[in-house]
Structure formats: structure tokens, C-alpha cells
Motif scaffolding. Structure first.
Motif, short mmCIF file in Angstrom:
data_model
loop_
_atom_site.label_atom_id
_atom_site.label_comp_id
_atom_site.label_asym_id
_atom_site.label_seq_id
_atom_site.Cartn_x
_atom_site.Cartn_y
_atom_site.Cartn_z
N ARG A 18 45.35 31.70 46.39
CA ARG A 18 46.34 30.88 45.66
C ARG A 18 46.38 31.28 44.19
N ARG A 19 45.23 31.62 43.63
CA ARG A 19 45.19 32.09 42.24
C ARG A 19 45.98 33.40 42.12
N ALA A 20 45.78 34.29 43.07
CA ALA A 20 46.52 35.56 43.06
C ALA A 20 48.02 35.30 43.20
N GLU A 21 48.37 34.35 44.05
CA GLU A 21 49.78 33.99 44.22
C GLU A 21 50.37 33.50 42.90
N HIS A 23 49.33 34.28 39.87
CA HIS A 23 49.46 35.46 39.00
C HIS A 23 50.72 36.25 39.37
N LEU A 24 50.93 36.44 40.66
CA LEU A 24 52.07 37.22 41.11
C LEU A 24 53.39 36.55 40.73
N THR A 42 49.03 44.88 33.32
CA THR A 42 47.78 44.15 33.16
C THR A 42 47.73 42.96 34.11
N GLN A 43 48.83 42.23 34.22
CA GLN A 43 48.87 41.09 35.13
C GLN A 43 48.82 41.53 36.59
N LEU A 44 49.48 42.63 36.91
CA LEU A 44 49.41 43.15 38.29
C LEU A 44 47.99 43.56 38.64
N GLN A 45 47.26 44.08 37.66
CA GLN A 45 45.85 44.42 37.89
C GLN A 45 45.07 43.17 38.24
N ALA A 46 45.37 42.06 37.58
CA ALA A 46 44.69 40.79 37.88
C ALA A 46 45.01 40.34 39.30
N VAL A 47 46.24 40.53 39.73
CA VAL A 47 46.64 40.17 41.09
C VAL A 47 45.85 41.02 42.10
N GLU A 48 45.83 42.32 41.87
CA GLU A 48 45.09 43.22 42.77
C GLU A 48 43.62 42.84 42.84
N ARG A 49 43.04 42.54 41.71
CA ARG A 49 41.62 42.19 41.66
C ARG A 49 41.34 40.90 42.44
N ALA A 50 42.21 39.91 42.25
CA ALA A 50 42.01 38.64 42.94
C ALA A 50 42.10 38.81 44.45
N VAL A 51 43.05 39.61 44.93
CA VAL A 51 43.19 39.85 46.37
C VAL A 51 41.98 40.65 46.88
#
Length: 85
Positions: A18-21, A23-24, A42-51
């Protein structure tokens, strides 16, 4: 269809997803706002990391609770390998 299968960690995994969602969704909004590419990346990197972290937690939980008959050394090796995913 397979039967329901849940572990105690699934709630934490769902929270990570849900956190990744979130961010996305924010990245999508940022695109609409015309934000700089560096900020988007940078934000997409955070999404990838969370997943990736959610996947890692799920795999480790599966190994801990579902893999049976493996030697303790084998479990440690499997965990080490999954960190590379």
C-alpha cells in the motif's frame, strides 16, 4: 483454484505494498504537474524499493514457514540468495 493461504507477515507485506501504491500514485501526479525528471526517477526508485522489500519479506516468510525438511544451512543459503532478487 487454490485454497486460502495466509501468514502473520502478510499484513506487513500488504502494508508495504500500500505504501508503494501511494508512492506510485504520487509519481503519476508529479508527471501531471510537470515535475523534473530527477524527482520522478527518485520517487520511482522508492516505488521499486518498496515492492522489492515486500517481495523479499514474503519469500523469507515462505522459507521460514513453508519449506520443510531442509537443513539449517540450506535455509540460510536460500535466504542469502533471495536477498539478491
Amino acid at each position: 483454484m487454490s485454497e486460502a493461504h495466509a501468514h502473520a507477515s502478510h499484513t506487513a507485506v500488504a502494508t508495504r505494498l500500500r505504501r508503494a501504491e501511494g508512492h506510485l500514485r504520487r509519481v503519476i501526479a508529479m508527471i501531471g504537474e510537470g515535475r523534473p525528471c530527477l524527482e520522478l526517477a527518485t520517487q520511482l526508485q522508492a516505488v521499486e524499493r518498496a515492492v522489492a522489500e515486500a517481495k523479499r519479506a514474503l519469500i523469507h516468510d515462505h522459507i521460514d514457514h513453508c519449506v520443510t525438511g531442509a537443513a539449517e544451512h540450506d535455509l540460510a543459503e536460500i535466504k542469502s540468495l533471495t536477498k539478491l532478487l
